[in-house]
Design an enzyme around this catalytic site. Structure first.
Site, short mmCIF file in Angstrom:
data_model
loop_
_atom_site.label_atom_id
_atom_site.label_comp_id
_atom_site.label_asym_id
_atom_site.label_seq_id
_atom_site.Cartn_x
_atom_site.Cartn_y
_atom_site.Cartn_z
N SER A 81 -2.39 0.43 -4.55
CA SER A 81 -2.91 1.62 -3.86
C SER A 81 -4.24 2.06 -4.45
O SER A 81 -4.47 1.92 -5.64
CB SER A 81 -1.91 2.77 -4.00
N ALA A 82 -5.10 2.63 -3.60
CA ALA A 82 -6.38 3.18 -4.07
C ALA A 82 -6.19 4.55 -4.70
O ALA A 82 -7.09 5.08 -5.35
CB ALA A 82 -7.34 3.30 -2.89
N SER A 83 -5.01 5.14 -4.52
CA SER A 83 -4.84 6.55 -4.89
C SER A 83 -4.59 6.78 -6.36
O SER A 83 -3.76 6.11 -6.98
CB SER A 83 -3.69 7.16 -4.09
N ASN A 87 -3.32 9.56 -7.19
CA ASN A 87 -2.12 10.41 -7.14
C ASN A 87 -0.84 9.59 -6.94
O ASN A 87 0.24 10.18 -6.80
CB ASN A 87 -2.26 11.43 -6.01
N LYS A 136 -10.54 -1.13 -2.17
CA LYS A 136 -10.39 -2.03 -1.03
C LYS A 136 -11.62 -1.85 -0.13
O LYS A 136 -12.09 -0.73 -0.01
CB LYS A 136 -9.12 -1.68 -0.25
N ASP A 165 0.87 -1.16 0.00
CA ASP A 165 0.00 0.00 0.00
C ASP A 165 0.92 1.23 0.00
O ASP A 165 2.09 1.13 0.37
CB ASP A 165 -0.86 -0.05 1.27
N LEU A 166 0.40 2.36 -0.43
CA LEU A 166 1.24 3.58 -0.48
C LEU A 166 1.03 4.48 0.75
O LEU A 166 1.90 4.61 1.60
CB LEU A 166 0.90 4.36 -1.77
N ASP A 167 -0.18 5.06 0.82
CA ASP A 167 -0.48 6.04 1.87
C ASP A 167 -0.47 5.37 3.24
O ASP A 167 -1.26 4.47 3.49
CB ASP A 167 -1.85 6.68 1.63
N ARG A 211 -11.56 7.99 -3.01
CA ARG A 211 -11.90 9.41 -2.90
C ARG A 211 -13.41 9.63 -2.78
O ARG A 211 -13.87 10.37 -1.89
CB ARG A 211 -11.35 10.15 -4.12
N THR A 263 1.14 10.34 4.05
CA THR A 263 0.31 11.34 3.38
C THR A 263 -1.02 11.59 4.10
O THR A 263 -1.78 12.46 3.70
CB THR A 263 -0.01 10.88 1.94
N GLU A 292 0.12 -3.23 4.71
CA GLU A 292 -1.05 -2.36 4.76
C GLU A 292 -1.19 -1.68 6.12
O GLU A 292 -0.92 -2.29 7.14
CB GLU A 292 -2.32 -3.20 4.56
N ASP A 293 -1.65 -0.42 6.10
CA ASP A 293 -1.91 0.27 7.38
C ASP A 293 -3.41 0.41 7.66
O ASP A 293 -3.78 0.96 8.70
CB ASP A 293 -1.28 1.67 7.37
N LYS A 336 -9.06 6.37 5.87
CA LYS A 336 -7.80 5.72 5.50
C LYS A 336 -8.05 4.48 4.64
O LYS A 336 -8.82 3.61 5.03
CB LYS A 336 -6.98 5.35 6.73
N GLY A 337 -7.41 4.43 3.49
CA GLY A 337 -7.54 3.29 2.60
C GLY A 337 -8.80 3.34 1.74
O GLY A 337 -8.98 2.52 0.86
#
Ligand code: BG6
Ligand code: MG
Length: 214
Positions: free
Chosen positions: A115-117, A119, A146, A8-10, A48, A16, A170-171, A44-45
Site C-alpha cells: 500500500s502507498a498509505s 496510515n 505506484k 492493495d489496501l484502500d 499523499r 477508505t 488492485e483497484d 486513488k492509489g
C-alpha cells in the site's frame, strides 16, 4: 499455480476512498479550490504529496506554494483523515475480503500488503486485517509510489515468493501498472474501463474464484 497474494489496501480491502475524499475536500474548501468526487478519482492509489499536487493544479488562481507550505497542507489533510478513520472497525472491510483471505491461508498461500498509505498500520490494526498478513509493506517503508513496482517487489521478497508467482489485487490503474512492472499477475477490482492494465477484472471480490489461480 500462484503461491503469493499481494493486496492493495484502500479500495481493495477497505473502502477508505470516501474518507480520503472528505479530508481533501475540506482542505480544498479552506484553500478555495474547486474539488469534486470526479477529481478525487485521480487521487486513488496516488501518494499523499502527489495527490496534493493534483489538488493544487485545480486552483483557478494558479497560486504557488513553498515546500514548507505544502508540507503543512499535507499534514492538515492527514490530520482530518486520521480523525475520520479513528472509529474504523471490521464492519468496513469490503465484501468477499475476509472469506478470500481465510481461503488463501487455508491453502498455504503467503499474503502481503502493498500500500502507498502511511496510515496502513492503523487501519490494519483497527479492522483486524493484520491477523491475515505475513508481511506489511506500506508508505512508511517504500520510497517510490505506484506505478513504481517497489511495494510489490518488497512484498514478494518479504513472503519469500518470486514476483511471477504472486497475484496483485488492485483497484487503481497506477497500482496495476506497478504489479505488471513487478512481473506479477494483476487482478483488477472495479470496472474494466478504468483498469486497462489488469490481466483480469472482478467487479468485487465476492465473485473471485480462488481455484482458478491458486
Ligand atoms: C493510497 C490511496 O492507498 O494511499 C491514496 O489510494 C492515498 O488515496 C495514498 O493518497 C497515501 O495515503 P496516506 O494515508 O499515506 O495519506
Ligand atoms: Mg487502492
Amino acid at each position: 499455480k500462484l503461491k503469493g497474494a499481494l493486496f492493495d489496501l484502500d479500495g481493495v480491502l477497505v473502502d477508505t476512498a470516501s474518507y480520503h475524499y472528505l479530508a481533501w475536500k475540506e482542505l480544498a474548501n479552506e484553500l478555495n479550490i474547486p474539488f469534486t468526487k470526479v477529481d478525487n478519482e485521480r487521487l486513488k492509489g496516488v501518494s499523499r504529496m502527489a495527490s496534493l499536487d493534483i489538488l493544487l493544479s485545480l486552483d483557478k488562481e494558479n497560486r504557488l506554494y513553498t515546500s514548507e507550505q505544502k508540507e503543512a497542507m499535507a499534514t492538515r489533510k492527514n490530520d482530518l483523515y486520521v480523525q475520520l478513520i479513528r472509529h474504523m472497525d471490521a464492519s468496513e472491510i469490503l465484501p468477499g475480503v475476509v472469506s478470500l483471505l481465510k481461503m488463501l491461508r487455508e491453502q498455504g498461500v503467503k499474503i502481503a500488503l502493498g500500500s502507498a498509505s502511511k496510515n496502513a498500520p492503523k487501519i490494519m490494526a483497527s479492522t483486524g486485517l493484520s491477523a491475515f498478513f505475513d508481511a506489511v509493506i506500506d508508505g512508511n517503508v517504500a520510497a517510490n509510489a505506484k506505478p513504481d513496482p517497489e511495494v510489490f517487489l518488497k512484498g514478494a521478497a518479504a513472503i519469500g515468493i518470486s514476483p511471477d508467482e504472486c497475484a496483485v489485487f488492485e483497484d487503481a490503474e497506477a497500482g496495476l501498472q506497478a504489479a505488471k512492472s513487478a512481473g506479477c499477475f494483476a487482478i483488477g477490482v472495479g470496472e474494466s474501463v478504468n483498469l486497462p492494465s489488469a490481466d483480469v477484472v472482478y467487479s468485487d471480490l465476492t465473485l473471485f474464484d480462488l481455484s482458478v489461480y491458486f
